[in-house]
Scaffold this motif. Sequence first.
Motif, PDB file in Angstrom:
ATOM      1  N   VAL A   1     -14.154 -10.830-120.158  1.00 52.03           N
ATOM      2  CA  VAL A   1     -15.142 -10.933-119.081  1.00 52.03           C
ATOM      3  C   VAL A   1     -15.731 -12.336-119.107  1.00 52.03           C
ATOM      4  CG1 VAL A   1     -17.403 -10.110-118.310  1.00 52.03           C
ATOM      5  CG2 VAL A   1     -15.670  -8.474-119.042  1.00 52.03           C
ATOM      6  N   PHE A   2     -15.866 -12.920-117.920  1.00 54.01           N
ATOM      7  CA  PHE A   2     -16.399 -14.275-117.769  1.00 54.01           C
ATOM      8  C   PHE A   2     -17.909 -14.184-117.576  1.00 54.01           C
ATOM      9  CE2 PHE A   2     -16.947 -18.402-115.715  1.00 54.01           C
ATOM     10  CZ  PHE A   2     -16.075 -19.180-116.434  1.00 54.01           C
ATOM     11  N   ASN A   3     -18.692 -14.770-118.486  1.00 59.00           N
ATOM     12  CA  ASN A   3     -20.145 -14.736-118.389  1.00 59.00           C
ATOM     13  C   ASN A   3     -20.588 -15.652-117.245  1.00 59.00           C
ATOM     14  OD1 ASN A   3     -22.940 -14.968-118.643  1.00 59.00           O
ATOM     15  ND2 ASN A   3     -22.880 -15.037-120.867  1.00 59.00           N
ATOM     16  N   LEU A   4     -21.180 -15.078-116.213  1.00 59.31           N
ATOM     17  CA  LEU A   4     -21.567 -15.832-115.011  1.00 59.31           C
ATOM     18  C   LEU A   4     -23.065 -16.109-114.926  1.00 59.31           C
ATOM     19  CD1 LEU A   4     -19.288 -13.940-112.488  1.00 59.31           C
ATOM     20  CD2 LEU A   4     -18.950 -16.235-113.403  1.00 59.31           C
TER      21      LEU A   4
ATOM     22  N   ASP B   1      -8.527 -15.714-116.693  1.00 58.19           N
ATOM     23  CA  ASP B   1      -7.092 -15.523-116.457  1.00 58.19           C
ATOM     24  C   ASP B   1      -6.260 -15.636-117.732  1.00 58.19           C
ATOM     25  OD1 ASP B   1      -7.332 -15.077-113.739  1.00 58.19           O
ATOM     26  OD2 ASP B   1      -6.942 -17.153-113.187  1.00 58.19           O
ATOM     27  N   VAL B   2      -6.729 -16.425-118.682  1.00 57.87           N
ATOM     28  CA  VAL B   2      -5.954 -16.667-119.902  1.00 57.87           C
ATOM     29  C   VAL B   2      -6.253 -15.614-120.971  1.00 57.87           C
ATOM     30  CG1 VAL B   2      -5.515 -18.312-121.778  1.00 57.87           C
ATOM     31  CG2 VAL B   2      -5.823 -19.135-119.435  1.00 57.87           C
TER      32      VAL B   2
ATOM     33  N   THR C   1     -15.115 -23.965-110.992  1.00 58.13           N
ATOM     34  CA  THR C   1     -13.927 -23.190-111.341  1.00 58.13           C
ATOM     35  C   THR C   1     -13.558 -22.329-110.142  1.00 58.13           C
ATOM     36  OG1 THR C   1     -14.670 -23.054-113.639  1.00 58.13           O
ATOM     37  CG2 THR C   1     -12.967 -21.502-112.961  1.00 58.13           C
ATOM     38  N   THR C   2     -12.276 -22.325-109.774  1.00 58.08           N
ATOM     39  CA  THR C   2     -11.794 -21.496-108.670  1.00 58.08           C
ATOM     40  C   THR C   2     -10.861 -20.435-109.234  1.00 58.08           C
ATOM     41  OG1 THR C   2     -11.932 -23.400-107.195  1.00 58.08           O
ATOM     42  CG2 THR C   2     -10.629 -21.541-106.445  1.00 58.08           C
ATOM     43  N   THR C   3     -11.009 -19.209-108.747  1.00 61.30           N
ATOM     44  CA  THR C   3     -10.192 -18.104-109.237  1.00 61.30           C
ATOM     45  C   THR C   3      -8.766 -18.184-108.702  1.00 61.30           C
ATOM     46  OG1 THR C   3     -10.783 -16.694-107.361  1.00 61.30           O
ATOM     47  CG2 THR C   3     -12.145 -16.520-109.351  1.00 61.30           C
ATOM     48  N   THR C   4      -7.908 -17.404-109.309  1.00 65.63           N
ATOM     49  CA  THR C   4      -6.572 -17.190-108.781  1.00 65.63           C
ATOM     50  C   THR C   4      -6.743 -16.485-107.436  1.00 65.63           C
ATOM     51  OG1 THR C   4      -5.683 -16.950-111.003  1.00 65.63           O
ATOM     52  CG2 THR C   4      -4.370 -16.037-109.207  1.00 65.63           C
ATOM     53  N   THR C   5      -5.969 -16.879-106.447  1.00 69.52           N
ATOM     54  CA  THR C   5      -6.078 -16.289-105.108  1.00 69.52           C
ATOM     55  C   THR C   5      -5.714 -14.808-105.139  1.00 69.52           C
ATOM     56  OG1 THR C   5      -5.543 -18.416-104.106  1.00 69.52           O
ATOM     57  CG2 THR C   5      -5.239 -16.456-102.733  1.00 69.52           C
ATOM     58  N   GLN C   6      -6.554 -14.004-104.495  1.00 70.63           N
ATOM     59  CA  GLN C   6      -6.307 -12.582-104.313  1.00 70.63           C
ATOM     60  C   GLN C   6      -5.993 -12.355-102.835  1.00 70.63           C
ATOM     61  OE1 GLN C   6      -6.369 -10.430-107.027  1.00 70.63           O
ATOM     62  NE2 GLN C   6      -6.582 -12.364-108.110  1.00 70.63           N
ATOM     63  N   TYR C   7      -5.338 -11.255-102.514  1.00 67.86           N
ATOM     64  CA  TYR C   7      -4.929 -11.016-101.128  1.00 67.86           C
ATOM     65  C   TYR C   7      -5.516  -9.737-100.571  1.00 67.86           C
ATOM     66  CZ  TYR C   7      -1.903 -14.903-101.932  1.00 67.86           C
ATOM     67  OH  TYR C   7      -1.451 -16.165-102.233  1.00 67.86           O
ATOM     68  N   ILE C   8      -5.751  -9.758 -99.270  1.00 72.73           N
ATOM     69  CA  ILE C   8      -6.291  -8.620 -98.536  1.00 72.73           C
ATOM     70  C   ILE C   8      -5.449  -8.415 -97.287  1.00 72.73           C
ATOM     71  CG2 ILE C   8      -7.979 -10.117 -97.385  1.00 72.73           C
ATOM     72  CD1 ILE C   8      -9.882  -7.760 -97.255  1.00 72.73           C
ATOM     73  N   GLU C   9      -5.182  -7.175 -96.963  1.00 78.27           N
ATOM     74  CA  GLU C   9      -4.485  -6.823 -95.719  1.00 78.27           C
ATOM     75  C   GLU C   9      -5.535  -6.296 -94.756  1.00 78.27           C
ATOM     76  OE1 GLU C   9      -1.397  -6.746 -93.156  1.00 78.27           O
ATOM     77  OE2 GLU C   9      -1.198  -7.380 -95.224  1.00 78.27           O
ATOM     78  N   ILE C  10      -5.751  -7.027 -93.670  1.00 78.56           N
ATOM     79  CA  ILE C  10      -6.775  -6.643 -92.693  1.00 78.56           C
ATOM     80  C   ILE C  10      -6.103  -5.882 -91.563  1.00 78.56           C
ATOM     81  CG2 ILE C  10      -8.549  -7.458 -91.101  1.00 78.56           C
ATOM     82  CD1 ILE C  10      -8.690 -10.033 -92.858  1.00 78.56           C
ATOM     83  N   GLY C  11      -6.526  -4.633 -91.398  1.00 81.45           N
ATOM     84  CA  GLY C  11      -6.006  -3.802 -90.328  1.00 81.45           C
ATOM     85  C   GLY C  11      -6.830  -3.959 -89.077  1.00 81.45           C
TER      86      GLY C  11
END
Length: 107
Positions: free
Chosen positions: A25-28, A20-21, A92-102
């Motif tokens: 790419v974050f090496n996983l 985020d900063v 480490t927890t990511t920034t929250t992302q959002y999803i619209e569920i239809g």
Amino acid sequence: MTLRFKAGDTFDFAGEVRDDVTGLVFNLTGYTIVAKVRPQSAWATPLSLTASVVDGPLGLIRLQQTAATTANWPSGQAAIDLRFTSPGGEVTTTTTQYIEIGAAVSG
């Protein structure tokens, strides 16, 4: 950005994880992932996704769930949170992302 998805479809998304900063790419390599979808209702039970590291050095991950499981997902906005645990146990927890569920399409 809000991702749009229909309940009852196969949930299968892949992408790269970036710091985020720095934006790099974050090496996983060696990391484990727990992924949860939290419906907008504060009382709703978080929904699990199958999460895997596809390519550690490139920070590529994949999130999946079957159509049979997503058929029961409630319509509306939901948050997706990813929690990564390093080989050394650092979380480490990511920034929250959002999803619209239809709503699911029947027939």
